[in-house]
Design an enzyme around this catalytic site. Structure first.
Site, PDB file in Angstrom:
ATOM      1  N   SER A 162       0.836  -1.186   0.000  1.00 55.02           N
ATOM      2  CA  SER A 162       0.000   0.000   0.000  1.00 55.02           C
ATOM      3  C   SER A 162       0.879   1.248   0.000  1.00 55.02           C
ATOM      4  CB  SER A 162      -0.961  -0.046   1.186  1.00 55.02           C
ATOM      5  OG  SER A 162      -1.968   0.928   1.068  1.00 55.02           O
ATOM      6  N   ASP A 257      -9.376  -4.461  -5.123  1.00 51.47           N
ATOM      7  CA  ASP A 257      -8.734  -3.385  -4.389  1.00 51.47           C
ATOM      8  C   ASP A 257      -8.989  -2.047  -5.084  1.00 51.47           C
ATOM      9  OD1 ASP A 257      -7.017  -1.695  -3.022  1.00 51.47           O
ATOM     10  OD2 ASP A 257      -5.182  -2.697  -3.691  1.00 51.47           O
ATOM     11  N   HIS A 287      -7.556  -5.492  -0.889  1.00 56.21           N
ATOM     12  CA  HIS A 287      -6.442  -4.695  -0.405  1.00 56.21           C
ATOM     13  C   HIS A 287      -5.952  -5.262   0.934  1.00 56.21           C
ATOM     14  CE1 HIS A 287      -3.991  -1.068  -0.371  1.00 56.21           C
ATOM     15  NE2 HIS A 287      -4.236  -0.975   0.922  1.00 56.21           N
TER      16      HIS A 287
END
Length: 320
Positions: A162, A257, A287
């Site tokens: 991320s 995601d 995610h």
């Protein structure tokens, strides 16, 4: 959404309205989430660390700050090993190194390598570019002190998930100019655009109701981490004009995601500029799925993909 998220991920649904929180409330919510996520009970979701790796903590003193490092080493190392510097996710307002113990310990034991996860400073107290500076300065210090750390300075990779993937990508861009040389970068469902166009990708709207990354958290992370005087393009890898001469890159994305297109577009740009870039997409993953292997089966094949990639580029004489 492009598909249905694995059933178990519903228990991770983040019900906070992060945009409506005060800064103090954000900090309190982060601290509570990090305590919960770092607990032994949470390992049902976050995964059991590899028993062949030791996990310890150390510190690094840098100008004006001391950072905590979470260090993963194989138990039976008898030589200098490759170094993997790792960065957790959390939108720059949350997250902790312990959430990646499952992946990092496995890589340490099976690559093998020394995997150092950096507890970089977080917004709102420490906005960008401070988290990136923490990551780069730690990398330089580890390489400079390679003998003390038992690592090979000629076999170094960066990895993140991320916004941790965003940190890793930015470090690779800086290392391209200033060193140290990197052998690889692994970007797991990275955020690569932190400008005003961050939410303008199809995957954002298609996966807006995903259970693991609410858009309010994404928007709050950007609001709290980008100070008014900072040009957000300077911390957005996708916005760099020249991506040539970066190390071999693996980008792992999750089809469910909101940030999936951030990773896909970054791979396109890397390839356009001649970088050896590989994209792996998992159709039934959400995610942060590499931090929730207890809920998302795709975490295991993704971990194997990352391991094979790092072995290839950090142990070229032992390719297998």
């Amino acid at each position: 959404m492009r598909g249905r998220a694995p059933l178990g991920t519903r228990i991770l649904k983040d019900a906070h309205d992060w945009e409506a929180m005060t800064q103090d409330q954000v900090i309190a919510a982060r601290d509570a989430a990090n305590r919960k996520g770092s607990s032994r009970a949470a390992r049902i979701i976050t995964g059991l660390p590899d028993r062949r790796a030791r996990i310890g903590e150390s510190t690094v003193d840098l100008p004006g700050r001391r950072l905590v490092l979470r260090v993963h080493r194989p138990k039976n190392a008898d030589r200098a090993l490759p170094l993997i510097v790792s960065f957790h996710g959390g939108g720059f307002i949350a997250g902790t190194a312990a959430q990646n113990d499952w992946l990092n310990s496995h890589l340490a034991a099976r690559c093998p390598a020394v995997v150092v996860s950096v507890e970089y400073r977080l917004a709102p107290q420490h906005p960008l570019p401070q988290p990136v500076e923490d990551g780069y300065d730690t990398l330089v210090r580890l390489v400079d002190d390679a003998v003390d750390w038992g690592v090979d300075p000629a076999a170094v990779a960066v990895m993140g998930e991320s916004v941790g993937g965003m940190i890793a990508a930015l470090i690779a861009l800086r290392a391209r100019e200033d060193g140290p040389p990197l052998g690889a970068q692994v970007l797991n469902y990275p955020s690569t655009d932190w400008t005003e166009t961050m939410a303008g990708y199809p995957s954002i709207s298609e996966n807006a109701d995903n259970p693991t990354l609410p858009l309010s958290r994404l928007r709050a992370g950007r609001k709290l981490s980008v100070p008014p005087a900072l040009d957000p393009r300077s911390v957005s890898p996708l916005m760099y004009e020249n991506l040539a001469d970066l190390p071999p890159t693996l980008v792992v994305t999750a089809a469910l995601d909101p940030l999936a297109d951030h990773g896909h577009r970054y791979v396109e740009r890397l390839r356009e500029d001649g970088v050896d870039a590989r994209l792996v997409r998992y159709p039934k993953a959400t995610h942060s799925f590499l931090s929730t292997p207890g809920l998302v089966p795709a975490a295991r094949p993704a971990r194997q993909e990352i391991l094979a990639f790092l072995r290839t580029h950090l142990h070229p004489a032992r390719r297998r």
